[in-house]
Motif scaffolding. Sequence first.
Motif, PDB file in Angstrom:
ATOM      1  N   ILE A   1      64.759  49.433  37.589  1.00 43.76           N
ATOM      2  CA  ILE A   1      63.693  50.286  38.133  1.00 43.76           C
ATOM      3  C   ILE A   1      64.270  51.525  38.807  1.00 43.76           C
ATOM      4  O   ILE A   1      63.572  52.231  39.526  1.00 43.76           O
ATOM      5  CB  ILE A   1      62.752  49.517  39.085  1.00 43.76           C
ATOM      6  CG1 ILE A   1      63.488  49.038  40.323  1.00 43.76           C
ATOM      7  CG2 ILE A   1      62.106  48.338  38.368  1.00 43.76           C
ATOM      8  CD1 ILE A   1      62.526  48.440  41.362  1.00 43.76           C
ATOM      9  N   GLY A   2      65.565  51.808  38.577  1.00 37.89           N
ATOM     10  CA  GLY A   2      66.094  53.122  38.895  1.00 37.89           C
ATOM     11  C   GLY A   2      66.931  53.285  40.142  1.00 37.89           C
ATOM     12  O   GLY A   2      67.315  54.406  40.483  1.00 37.89           O
ATOM     13  N   PHE A   3      67.233  52.232  40.867  1.00 34.61           N
ATOM     14  CA  PHE A   3      68.120  52.391  42.022  1.00 34.61           C
ATOM     15  C   PHE A   3      69.542  52.687  41.559  1.00 34.61           C
ATOM     16  O   PHE A   3      69.995  52.139  40.548  1.00 34.61           O
ATOM     17  CB  PHE A   3      68.131  51.110  42.864  1.00 34.61           C
ATOM     18  CG  PHE A   3      66.922  50.939  43.747  1.00 34.61           C
ATOM     19  CD1 PHE A   3      66.852  51.592  44.970  1.00 34.61           C
ATOM     20  CD2 PHE A   3      65.866  50.119  43.354  1.00 34.61           C
ATOM     21  CE1 PHE A   3      65.739  51.429  45.785  1.00 34.61           C
ATOM     22  CE2 PHE A   3      64.753  49.959  44.169  1.00 34.61           C
ATOM     23  CZ  PHE A   3      64.691  50.614  45.385  1.00 34.61           C
TER      24      PHE A   3
ATOM     25  N   LYS B   1      59.535  48.538  47.105  1.00 37.95           N
ATOM     26  CA  LYS B   1      60.294  47.969  45.986  1.00 37.95           C
ATOM     27  C   LYS B   1      61.312  46.939  46.487  1.00 37.95           C
ATOM     28  O   LYS B   1      61.493  45.883  45.879  1.00 37.95           O
ATOM     29  CB  LYS B   1      61.041  49.082  45.239  1.00 37.95           C
ATOM     30  CG  LYS B   1      60.144  49.979  44.404  1.00 37.95           C
ATOM     31  CD  LYS B   1      61.006  51.059  43.769  1.00 37.95           C
ATOM     32  CE  LYS B   1      60.178  52.097  43.059  1.00 37.95           C
ATOM     33  NZ  LYS B   1      61.016  53.255  42.684  1.00 37.95           N
TER      34      LYS B   1
ATOM     35  N   ASN C   1      58.227  54.170  52.763  1.00 37.13           N
ATOM     36  CA  ASN C   1      58.342  54.875  51.502  1.00 37.13           C
ATOM     37  C   ASN C   1      58.336  53.871  50.367  1.00 37.13           C
ATOM     38  O   ASN C   1      58.381  52.659  50.593  1.00 37.13           O
ATOM     39  CB  ASN C   1      59.601  55.747  51.487  1.00 37.13           C
ATOM     40  CG  ASN C   1      60.819  54.946  51.891  1.00 37.13           C
ATOM     41  OD1 ASN C   1      61.073  53.886  51.333  1.00 37.13           O
ATOM     42  ND2 ASN C   1      61.561  55.452  52.873  1.00 37.13           N
ATOM     43  N   LEU C   2      58.305  54.372  49.174  1.00 41.15           N
ATOM     44  CA  LEU C   2      58.189  53.507  48.011  1.00 41.15           C
ATOM     45  C   LEU C   2      59.383  52.574  47.876  1.00 41.15           C
ATOM     46  O   LEU C   2      59.245  51.409  47.490  1.00 41.15           O
ATOM     47  CB  LEU C   2      58.045  54.383  46.753  1.00 41.15           C
ATOM     48  CG  LEU C   2      57.521  53.685  45.502  1.00 41.15           C
ATOM     49  CD1 LEU C   2      56.220  52.962  45.801  1.00 41.15           C
ATOM     50  CD2 LEU C   2      57.352  54.676  44.366  1.00 41.15           C
ATOM     51  N   ALA C   3      60.570  53.102  48.234  1.00 46.30           N
ATOM     52  CA  ALA C   3      61.783  52.286  48.105  1.00 46.30           C
ATOM     53  C   ALA C   3      61.650  51.004  48.914  1.00 46.30           C
ATOM     54  O   ALA C   3      62.031  49.917  48.450  1.00 46.30           O
ATOM     55  CB  ALA C   3      62.990  53.093  48.566  1.00 46.30           C
TER      56      ALA C   3
END
Lengths: 375, 375, 375, 131, 131, 131
Positions: free
Chosen positions: A126-128, A282, A277-279
């Motif tokens: 998912i992009g981390f 997640k 935040n979104l992080a």
Amino acid sequence: MDLVSLLPELLKGILHFTWGNALMIAAALVLIYLAIYKEIEPVLLLPIGFGCLLANIPLAGMTAGEGMMAVLYNAGISTELFPLLIFVGVGAMIDFSPLLAQPRMALLGAAGQFGIFGTLLLAILIGFPLNEAASIGVIGAIDGPTSIFVATKLAPELLAPIAVAAYSYMSLIPIIQPPLMKLLTTKKERLIRMEYTPKPISKKTLAFFPVLLTLVVGLLVPEATPLISMLMLGNLLKVSGVVDRLSKSAQNEIINVATLFLGLTIGATMSAASFLNLATIKILGLGLLAFVLDTVAGLLFGKLMAVLSRYKINPLIGAAGISAFPMAGRLAAKVANDEDPDNFILMHAMGANTAGQLGSVIAGGILLAIVSKLI
Amino acid sequence: MDLVSLLPELLKGILHFTWGNALMIAAALVLIYLAIYKEIEPVLLLPIGFGCLLANIPLAGMTAGEGMMAVLYNAGISTELFPLLIFVGVGAMIDFSPLLAQPRMALLGAAGQFGIFGTLLLAILIGFPLNEAASIGVIGAIDGPTSIFVATKLAPELLAPIAVAAYSYMSLIPIIQPPLMKLLTTKKERLIRMEYTPKPISKKTLAFFPVLLTLVVGLLVPEATPLISMLMLGNLLKVSGVVDRLSKSAQNEIINVATLFLGLTIGATMSAASFLNLATIKILGLGLLAFVLDTVAGLLFGKLMAVLSRYKINPLIGAAGISAFPMAGRLAAKVANDEDPDNFILMHAMGANTAGQLGSVIAGGILLAIVSKLI
Amino acid sequence: MDLVSLLPELLKGILHFTWGNALMIAAALVLIYLAIYKEIEPVLLLPIGFGCLLANIPLAGMTAGEGMMAVLYNAGISTELFPLLIFVGVGAMIDFSPLLAQPRMALLGAAGQFGIFGTLLLAILIGFPLNEAASIGVIGAIDGPTSIFVATKLAPELLAPIAVAAYSYMSLIPIIQPPLMKLLTTKKERLIRMEYTPKPISKKTLAFFPVLLTLVVGLLVPEATPLISMLMLGNLLKVSGVVDRLSKSAQNEIINVATLFLGLTIGATMSAASFLNLATIKILGLGLLAFVLDTVAGLLFGKLMAVLSRYKINPLIGAAGISAFPMAGRLAAKVANDEDPDNFILMHAMGANTAGQLGSVIAGGILLAIVSKLI
Amino acid sequence: MDHGLSSIVYGQMDINMSDTFIQALQITALGMGLVFGAIILLWGMMSLLTAITADKDSFHASRGRASAASAPVMDGELKAQAAAVAVAIALAEQQTSLAHPLPDPPTAFVSAWQLGMRTRQMYQKGDSFRR
Amino acid sequence: MDHGLSSIVYGQMDINMSDTFIQALQITALGMGLVFGAIILLWGMMSLLTAITADKDSFHASRGRASAASAPVMDGELKAQAAAVAVAIALAEQQTSLAHPLPDPPTAFVSAWQLGMRTRQMYQKGDSFRR
Amino acid sequence: MDHGLSSIVYGQMDINMSDTFIQALQITALGMGLVFGAIILLWGMMSLLTAITADKDSFHASRGRASAASAPVMDGELKAQAAAVAVAIALAEQQTSLAHPLPDPPTAFVSAWQLGMRTRQMYQKGDSFRR
Ligand code: NA
Ligand code: NA
Ligand code: NA
């Protein structure tokens, strides 16, 4: 002095209050509520919740510059002193004799670490970036100090959500694990009784074990040395039996003060500005997944051992290999006992559980070694 | 990522392991063994041994940069905080009433410091520069915190062997002293019985003593002020009887935590690279000599006092003037008691022993004053 | 080496001794005497006195550079860690139920802060600049950690006399207050009995109170957040009932160690060079006045409440609103009891007293907010 | 902070992510392999350690084994009683066990197990071994 | 680090070392002199301190002296018994005393001595003073 | 450091001081106003808090009120005895209470008061309410 011009200045606290602050304070109140009324990990959730409260009072100045929380953060989190001191105390409370009496239980402590790497994979997906994905993965160590230690080294900016996820889900283990246990094991498997005819462990063995373990793990995985050595130091203080003063200090003032300060400072990193935040969302999701993956891997490996041992091993103890010492061990024993009130697998589960504690630290060190080299 | 190229990286711990590391780890294991199985100074030798272990695990990173041992070293050894805090605790455990009841015993505490200067002479003879020779000499203070305090100021690079020598030989006092006692005293001398008709010491005297001593020693030997004042502060907390909380803190959490951290950090300076050299061997040899010289000087002065007092003083108590509180005092009493089961000189020996504790600190301060001026 | 030239060097301690040092040492001895033989605030006056002694031994080097007192000052006073940690412990010892049972008692905690502002006025009048006048005024908080916290922020150069005044006069409260109480109240007023029919306070209320108070005070007076939050954290640890370990740590090792170090370092700022001047004498005078003004304002407000309540409220409890927890509360109860052996107003006085503790912190924060803006 | 989107937008980034994912897979394989390797080594080390020290403690060891081996099962009715005791203990422990990382001294579980075993032995009536 | 050799190689160094040694001798003389001086001062100070405070505590002091002075010796057979007790105490203390710098609270030795004295007094039979 | 003189010497300084004094008066007014404001807010908050939670604890609350309301006064002779007990307690507490900031756990005063009340109740003889 113009008193009228002073008045807005005197309301600055309220004027700087944001919806984010309100949300985080609500989260803080939930953590404090869980700690006090549900008694979920109160020694950590209460300080974390209170620290979060402090971080969201505008202009209080406790988390910046020379503020108390900033001072404690620099003294004990940046230097990793607090998690390591907690490990000295935890070590002085662990009993390795169930594991030494049945060394093969160690294998379950390896299987229960799959969640670390599985979660890393998902985080990458998912992009981390790698350093952050590895830090998130280490929530799957299911061990607070290990998570904090690795995250501080690889991605200190994610420390707050990682620590919060690690400790919150750890407290939810009695809710997370049983459904998975029942889903993945048959009733026949859960009814398996295990003999406990332990080799008696001499005091000499108990004292030599932490020293040897420090050496072997230290030489193989240098990155794990701080964690494993402090855990083993605490254990050595206890089992040596000759330094009662130091052992009691480790189990009381050292761990208590470090825990209070660690909780407060971790909580104080949860300011709305850096946490909301979104992080974070997640990470909280991935953290839950890490717990599930660990448990699933542990149970599946337990089933494999059951087959290979011709059903002499109850696969439930696989779920105790995830670490989360000592709750996971007790929970596995309890589930077996609920199924058959005459089935006692506590000592086997505790063996797997202490192995999971060691496996978590080793896996954390290995992850740190590999990822440090790659980034 | 090239996994094959990663593998040597993953074996780096073993690849960097040297014969020197192996030797030092063997030494660490010996220290830990002595601590646990021979119960020799376990509160210090166990942490020192464990610290030595950590310092010789390659690439563990605990003793450099922001490593835990480096953080503790900077916090407590460079600043001399740990030895001074240990002195607060030791002070809260010392009872000066045997000395106050027989003030002439103080003289034995002066004679027992000759080892400091005798060893300095020998160290100069075999080529050590003055600052290092003085640091080595202060092993003859036979008092851990004093040795560490002076060595940190004059020659911090020699701290590890000096501290190890100080604490190791201190634990060997029951082996080092008795042969010297029997060699240097006649049976007739050892049989001398001593009257103990002490002046009763009022609480007021006991409370005023540490304050007065701090003032007098502080004014005469400013360099000794930190050591003597913290020893006396601890004593004042105890004898004042009004600050039970603080006295208990000094005797428990303060000294326990400082001792654990001091032992670990001292041990962690024993890396093969900095410890394994000819200087270390010389220091270990000179340190043993310092203990012998102290004991010999103490006994000879005891014999002189025996003669001057027309054999009212048992010269054995001279051996208690070396410091090494409280072992040396008890040992002198035991040797007299072994010779004549009806001979009790414990209170006199403890008077000389506490005087030796004071003499050690004063001598350390004087040495520091003279040498600081000359180098 | 020229030994003759060394001798003056060896007497340097005495050669640098000044009349000022002698005077300050005499003061130190008085403080120690009061602590031990009069048992006046011994946990603070004993360390302060001993620290003062150390600061006036010439060339001891403990208060400068890397000296122990300087290290502790930088670690715990500059950072305000020690007063805040003391507040964590004090909070864990306060019981807010008498106040929660009779919320209107809170008003007395506001009136008892007039001494802060009255003293500020007087300090301005005799020429102190605003920052210093405010720091002197905060002696009227009659609460050690608050005084130290505000003075460290506004005028650290005056910390020593302010802290000494705060703690010394606090210990003299049983001498300062009763004459004022008798002067300002009539016998009829002192005989007023008060009903104590408290609403029972649930555990939930007790646990929610410190959290809510932190939030409300923090939002209104951000400058007071560090003080109020640490006081409330300690209280929350206690009343939550789920973190017994942390609560005991706060009430024991944390407060004991912080108190010992705070006392020593405050005392160590009392060197003759910086303490012996006209400003100190003025501050000591103004500090006494602050105590008197607080008591007078509290009593007058108590009389007002007596009138408004149609003599249902005994004005003596007004004197308990000055803070000085818990002495002032007990003293008010005792004076009423002396007048009429059957008159029990202890619970009301403790309500006013805990309100005074809160009022002091709030007033300190408000003063800090206003003055920080103006200077 | 939005890591999820930034790396999917472009095709090239997608390829990069794929590379990263392959790397992550390699880390997983290597990592789990090393964890198992280390733990197996630990297993061997512990077996060796207990074997070596057991020789020296053979008297106690054999005695210990004997008593453990002779611990038979109890019959139906009494089982239930013993189990009730054990479950009560387990539940009591569960309640006090939430406060990680500050667990009770681990003697607690040892003695819990011992209590269970002792309860068994107390009620035993000379039954044959169950195996 | 090899201090032993570097300063012996050259003649000039040897002379320097000789100078250094003389300096060290001076340090020793001065140092031991100052240590004895300071300790003698301490002796005087302690004598003065106890003398001053003893005046004020004269009642207790005289009482204390009386009881101490009246403590006579015991006869042969009982001596052995008392000694056995005292040695046992001393040995017990010796074993627990290794953990410097964390000694037992010093009351331990006071009471050990008191126990020895009490044992004596218990067995005493009105013998004359030994001197 | 001599603040007293430096600002009085010149007339201009005097004016400045006067300005400063007016400022200080304003600080006093504002400060005391804010302190009272904050405390009144606190009062309201506490009343609200106890009111809200009291609803949920109404059973205990009413029981508590009942027992408190039924606590009557005792007659003359016994009053003196009870008072003696209470004063002794208060005095004992006073002596141990000097060590601020390390007060006794506050349960001490609660129980002191309770003891006083219990003493009253113990001696009570059904007198009417005093009000
Ligand atoms: Na794990
Ligand atoms: Na010595
Ligand atoms: Na106040």
